[in-house]
Scaffold this motif. Structure first.
Motif, short mmCIF file in Angstrom:
data_model
loop_
_atom_site.label_atom_id
_atom_site.label_comp_id
_atom_site.label_asym_id
_atom_site.label_seq_id
_atom_site.Cartn_x
_atom_site.Cartn_y
_atom_site.Cartn_z
N THR A 176 77.82 48.44 35.94
CA THR A 176 77.34 48.82 37.28
C THR A 176 75.96 48.25 37.54
O THR A 176 75.66 47.77 38.64
N MET A 177 75.09 48.27 36.52
CA MET A 177 73.75 47.71 36.66
C MET A 177 73.83 46.21 36.92
O MET A 177 73.12 45.67 37.79
N HIS A 178 74.70 45.53 36.19
CA HIS A 178 74.90 44.09 36.39
C HIS A 178 75.33 43.80 37.82
O HIS A 178 74.81 42.88 38.47
N ALA A 179 76.26 44.61 38.32
CA ALA A 179 76.72 44.43 39.70
C ALA A 179 75.60 44.68 40.70
O ALA A 179 75.50 43.99 41.73
N SER A 180 74.71 45.66 40.41
CA SER A 180 73.63 45.96 41.35
C SER A 180 72.68 44.78 41.49
O SER A 180 72.25 44.44 42.59
N PHE A 181 72.36 44.11 40.38
CA PHE A 181 71.50 42.91 40.46
C PHE A 181 72.19 41.81 41.27
O PHE A 181 71.55 41.10 42.05
N ARG A 182 73.49 41.67 41.08
CA ARG A 182 74.24 40.66 41.84
C ARG A 182 74.24 40.97 43.33
O ARG A 182 74.12 40.07 44.17
N ILE A 183 74.33 42.27 43.67
CA ILE A 183 74.32 42.65 45.09
C ILE A 183 73.00 42.27 45.74
O ILE A 183 72.97 41.68 46.83
N PHE A 184 71.89 42.58 45.07
CA PHE A 184 70.58 42.28 45.67
C PHE A 184 70.30 40.78 45.68
O PHE A 184 69.63 40.28 46.58
N THR A 185 70.86 40.05 44.71
CA THR A 185 70.76 38.59 44.74
C THR A 185 71.52 38.05 45.95
O THR A 185 71.04 37.17 46.67
N ALA A 186 72.73 38.58 46.18
CA ALA A 186 73.54 38.14 47.32
C ALA A 186 72.84 38.44 48.64
O ALA A 186 72.84 37.60 49.56
N LEU A 187 72.24 39.62 48.76
CA LEU A 187 71.53 39.96 50.00
C LEU A 187 70.34 39.03 50.21
O LEU A 187 70.05 38.63 51.35
N SER A 188 69.65 38.65 49.12
CA SER A 188 68.55 37.68 49.23
C SER A 188 69.06 36.34 49.73
O SER A 188 68.42 35.68 50.55
N GLU A 189 70.24 35.93 49.24
CA GLU A 189 70.83 34.66 49.68
C GLU A 189 71.16 34.71 51.17
O GLU A 189 70.98 33.72 51.89
N VAL A 190 71.67 35.86 51.63
CA VAL A 190 71.97 36.00 53.06
C VAL A 190 70.70 35.83 53.88
O VAL A 190 70.67 35.10 54.88
N LEU A 191 69.61 36.48 53.45
CA LEU A 191 68.33 36.38 54.17
C LEU A 191 67.83 34.94 54.20
O LEU A 191 67.38 34.45 55.23
N LEU A 192 67.88 34.26 53.06
CA LEU A 192 67.39 32.89 52.98
C LEU A 192 68.26 31.94 53.81
O LEU A 192 67.76 31.06 54.50
N ASP A 193 69.58 32.16 53.75
CA ASP A 193 70.50 31.28 54.47
C ASP A 193 70.37 31.44 55.98
O ASP A 193 70.45 30.48 56.73
N GLU A 194 70.18 32.69 56.41
CA GLU A 194 70.13 32.95 57.85
C GLU A 194 68.72 32.82 58.41
O GLU A 194 68.50 33.01 59.60
N ALA A 195 67.76 32.53 57.51
CA ALA A 195 66.36 32.36 57.92
C ALA A 195 65.87 33.53 58.75
O ALA A 195 65.17 33.37 59.75
N VAL A 196 66.25 34.75 58.32
CA VAL A 196 65.78 35.94 59.06
C VAL A 196 64.53 36.54 58.42
O VAL A 196 63.98 37.49 58.93
N VAL A 197 64.10 35.98 57.28
CA VAL A 197 62.91 36.52 56.63
C VAL A 197 61.70 36.34 57.53
O VAL A 197 61.46 35.26 58.06
N SER A 198 60.96 37.39 57.70
CA SER A 198 59.82 37.34 58.61
C SER A 198 58.57 37.88 57.95
O SER A 198 58.59 38.91 57.30
#
Length: 299
Positions: free
Chosen positions: A160-182
């Motif tokens: 479960t811990m391994h999956a949690s790190f993967r989830i937050f990595t994926a969310l970071s990728e979404v932010l970087l890809d969509e250039a919504v980081v402000s």
């Protein structure tokens, strides 16, 4: 080998041709009430809200959902993203069929990252979309772990811990890809960030016997009413300023307890408690463990 404390690290600048610094990162993530369910046609889940982010993926079938004032059908493969404190409900499976879904609740303590992922405002991410494609494999893995549930307690927690790190990595990728980081923080978001900084500063500079935290003092400093500050902060971070202060203090207490050079009495004093007993009672309320028991687990 000589061990250096962080504040006394050698500069190492002699003969450097080029260099750069990366920002410090101090954050904790929590996966809460992650579950897999297969439900019949009579199942539904009542309207509710909570201060966490939520991911919901339909694995089989379809369900009728309501988030805020939007009502829609979540089809097989669709990912639903729910922001903290959004009122939502499942109105049941479609057309009298059974439905299977996996759901994960996420808590983020870092105010900047929390603010960034709050900018992902789209609720339904259809099958094949960027966010669904990144998160579906992770959620399917969690569903499989829950379905089999044959691992030992330790392995289950590690998976479960391994999956949690993967989830937050994926969310970071979404932010970087969509250039919504402000980095721009204006209006209410800017005020919320100021409040968070002042609360973190207070937590790190608290001394024994200092007057307890009151939002009225910070609000006066910033020129706003306490009610406005509470509302803005809760909207941005999903918790009250007082709850956020407790989160920061808990994080600091855990870090200090992992360092055997600090006595528990010293930690209590550094965090502003009047005595060891008061700190121990508060820490046990937070974690269900005494400071000594937590320290033993950490070594």
């Amino acid at each position: 080998m000589k061990v250096f404390q962080q504040e006394s690290l050698p500069a190492g600048l002699d003969n450097v041709v080029y260099g750069g610094m990366l920002p410090d990162v101090q954050a904790s993530f929590r996966i809460f009430a992650a579950h897999l369910r297969k439900v019949n046609a009579q199942w539904s889940f009542p309207e509710h809200q909570h201060p966490m982010f939520e991911l919901n993926l339909v694995i089989d079938g379809s369900q009728r959902m309501r988030v805020g004032d939007k009502q829609f059908v979540q089809k097989q493969g669709d990912l639903v993203w729910i922001l903290p404190n959004d009122v939502h409900a499942s109105l049941g499976a479609v057309d009298g069929h059974m439905m299977e879904y996996v759901c994960v609740h996420l808590e983020v303590t870092d105010p900047w990252f929390r603010q960034q992922i709050s900018q992902i405002g789209q609720i339904v991410h259809p099958s094949g979309s960027k966010m669904e494609s990144l998160l579906r494999p992770i959620l399917m893995d969690l569903a499989q772990i829950a379905r089999e549930n044959t691992s030992s307690g330790l392995n289950l927690k590690l998976q479960t811990m391994h999956a949690s790190f993967r989830i937050f990595t994926a969310l970071s990728e979404v932010l970087l890809d969509e250039a919504v980081v402000s980095n721009q923080q204006t209006g209410d978001s800017g005020l919320a960030a100021q409040l968070a900084q002042l609360i973190e500063h207070q937590a790190s500079t608290t001394v024994k016997g200092q007057e307890p935290f009151r939002i009225t003092h910070i609000a006066k400093q910033l020129g706003y009413s306490p009610a406005h500050c509470n509302r803005v902060f809760h909207k941005a971070y999903g918790v009250s300023p007082r709850h956020y202060l407790s989160t920061v203090k808990l994080r600091q207490a855990k870090l200090m307890l992992m360092d055997p050079s600090h006595s528990i009495e010293h930690i209590a004093e550094q965090l502003g408690y009047k005595d060891l007993s008061q700190f121990s009672k508060q820490f046990k309320r937070w974690t269900n463990l005494s400071p000594t028991a937590y320290r033993h687990l950490s070594w």
